[in-house]
Design an enzyme around this catalytic site. Structure first.
Site, PDB file in Angstrom:
ATOM      1  CG  ASP A 100      -0.203  -0.071   2.494  1.00 41.07           C
ATOM      2  OD1 ASP A 100       0.894   0.461   2.555  1.00 41.07           O
ATOM      3  OD2 ASP A 100      -1.075  -0.391   3.569  1.00 41.07           O
ATOM      4  CB  SER A 101       0.324   4.265  -1.135  1.00 39.05           C
ATOM      5  OG  SER A 101      -0.683   5.170  -0.209  1.00 39.05           O
ATOM      6  N   GLY A 102       0.967   3.712   2.169  1.00 39.91           N
ATOM      7  CA  GLY A 102       1.474   4.303   3.307  1.00 39.91           C
ATOM      8  C   GLY A 102       0.466   5.441   3.894  1.00 39.91           C
ATOM      9  N   GLY A 103      -0.586   6.178   2.979  1.00 47.09           N
ATOM     10  CA  GLY A 103      -1.441   7.216   3.202  1.00 47.09           C
ATOM     11  C   GLY A 103      -2.260   6.720   4.202  1.00 47.09           C
ATOM     12  CG  PHE A 104      -5.584   3.663   6.142  1.00 49.37           C
ATOM     13  CD1 PHE A 104      -6.953   4.205   6.016  1.00 49.37           C
ATOM     14  CD2 PHE A 104      -5.173   2.711   6.982  1.00 49.37           C
ATOM     15  CE1 PHE A 104      -7.693   3.745   7.131  1.00 49.37           C
ATOM     16  CE2 PHE A 104      -6.384   2.358   8.072  1.00 49.37           C
ATOM     17  CZ  PHE A 104      -7.484   2.948   8.038  1.00 49.37           C
ATOM     18  CG  ASP A 126      -5.237   6.744  -1.175  1.00 46.80           C
ATOM     19  OD1 ASP A 126      -4.005   6.325  -0.839  1.00 46.80           O
ATOM     20  OD2 ASP A 126      -6.390   6.379  -1.024  1.00 46.80           O
ATOM     21  CD  GLN A 172     -10.158   7.315  -1.326  1.00 44.34           C
ATOM     22  OE1 GLN A 172     -11.329   7.229  -0.798  1.00 44.34           O
ATOM     23  NE2 GLN A 172      -9.150   6.576  -1.034  1.00 44.34           N
ATOM     24  CG  ASP A 184      -5.845  -5.381   2.158  1.00 42.29           C
ATOM     25  OD1 ASP A 184      -5.403  -4.946   3.267  1.00 42.29           O
ATOM     26  OD2 ASP A 184      -6.536  -4.332   1.574  1.00 42.29           O
ATOM     27  CB  CYS A 186      -5.217 -25.530   8.774  1.00 35.67           C
ATOM     28  SG  CYS A 186      -6.096 -25.829  10.420  1.00 35.67           S
TER      29      CYS A 186
END
Length: 361
Positions: free
Chosen positions: A92-96, A146, A189, A266, A306
């Site tokens: 991810d871009s890190g923005g959140f 974003d 957005q 995700d 599992c």
């Protein structure tokens, strides 16, 4: 090296089953991406994550830029080598995280200045720097920078935020280094406003990203409103490119979103819930801490393959979680990730057969 591509093999109404081809292998869609925030899926070996059926996982730009830094990871051979994961990675871009974790953040046209939540050091994250960090990490799929519009937001607030995201998307696209098998996704957005979502999509489609994400949902608006947005938002995007719904991972939400045309997901839900003693099963969720499981000699699910279900009883898992043993977190996480990958496999099968998803999540 393979070029980045998305091939839809089957479609049932709006739901699509296909394959994304990348430099690091194929991703079967619809796909669920386990979250490996700091270069690891918590309580799991990378090879164990692959054994659950995951084709791709997610890393986080914000956390990795702080520790150990993107430059260090690049010197050590990139994120794939660093964490021993040879399949695709989306970052991810890190923005959140900048918006949600950092104190004293300031948003300007240039980017976001903020103080580290770890030691208070000051940083500046711009579209160019975010894209550079993801390139240094060696991300298979890079996300454009974003602003995640908070909820609730007025129409004018959402419009201002969306327009900033569009300008940042332009800069992110210009900074992206195009290579065969690698991709950059733009993020639309617009909050819960159809007019803004359509405008955001129109602007970003002009930039010809390899894929698109729908951001700004699962931020408090509730399932009904989220589905209302998803009833129209994917239709604004190119049908021949992957559509990713960010941060959504409740099973019922995944099923509803796939029905509306979403290809990728995700969420931290399976891993975080597992560490906290909650298991997802086809019979519903199980809070293994509950005292009623102290003498339960049955597995979480009889037909789950599992290690938690093949080898251990609910009573044993109850004990491990109650006393805080690390093995408890490992086994519960392994089970949950297996459950989520099995869910995606069943969804893909139903789409292939042209059947509605009439099974319980």
């Amino acid at each position: 090296m393979s070029k980045f591509s998305f091939n839809i093999h089957h479609q049932h109404k709006k739901a699509r089953n296909g394959v994304i081809t990348t430099a690091h292998g194929e991703i079967r869609t619809p796909a669920f991406m386990p979250v490996g925030t700091r270069g690891t899926v918590k309580a799991m070996l990378p090879e164990s994550v692959a054994e659950t059926g995951a084709d791709i996982l997610l890393g986080n730009t914000y956390h990795l830029m702080l520790q150990p830094t993107a430059e260090r990871i690049a010197r050590l051979g990139g994120l794939h080598k660093f964490m021993n994961w040879d399949k695709p990675i989306l970052t991810d871009s890190g923005g959140f995280q900048v918006m949600s974790l950092s104190k004293l953040r300031k948003i300007t046209e240039e980017g976001v200045s903020f103080s580290s939540h770890i030691n208070g050091d000051k940083y500046m994250l711009t579209p160019e720097r975010s894209t550079e960090i993801q390139h240094l990490l060696g991300s298979t799929i890079t996300m454009a920078f974003d602003e995640c519009t908070p909820y609730p937001a007025t129409f004018e607030e959402a419009k201002t935020s969306m327009q900033l995201t569009t300008r940042w998307a332009n800069r992110s696209r210009n900074a992206f280094v195009k290579r065969d098998g690698y991709a950059q996704f733009g993020i639309i957005q617009g909050s819960v406003y159809e007019e803004l979502r359509e405008q955001s999509a129109r602007d970003l489609v002009e930039l010809d990203f390899e894929g698109y994400a729908i951001g700004g949902l699962a931020v408090g608006e509730g399932q009904e409103l989220m589905f209302k947005v998803l009833d129209y938002a994917p239709d604004f995007l190119p049908q021949n490119k992957p559509c990713y719904l960010m941060g959504v991972g409740k099973p019922a939400d995944i099923i509803g979103a796939v029905r509306r045309g979403i290809d990728m997901f995700d969420c931290v839900i399976p891993t975080r819930s597992g560490r906290n003693g909650q298991a997802f099963t086809k019979y519903g969720t199980v809070n293994i801490r509950n005292s009623k499981y102290a003498d339960d000699n049955e597995p979480l699910e009889h037909d789950c393959l599992c290690p938690a279900c093949k080898n251990y009883s609910k009573a044993y898992l109850h004990l491990l979680v109650r006393i805080g043993e690390i093995l408890g977190a490992m086994l519960m996480t392994w089970h949950n990730l297996t459950y989520f990958q099995n869910l995606m496999s069943r969804i893909r099968k139903y789409i292939k057969l042209g059947k509605d998803f009439d099974f319980d999540s």
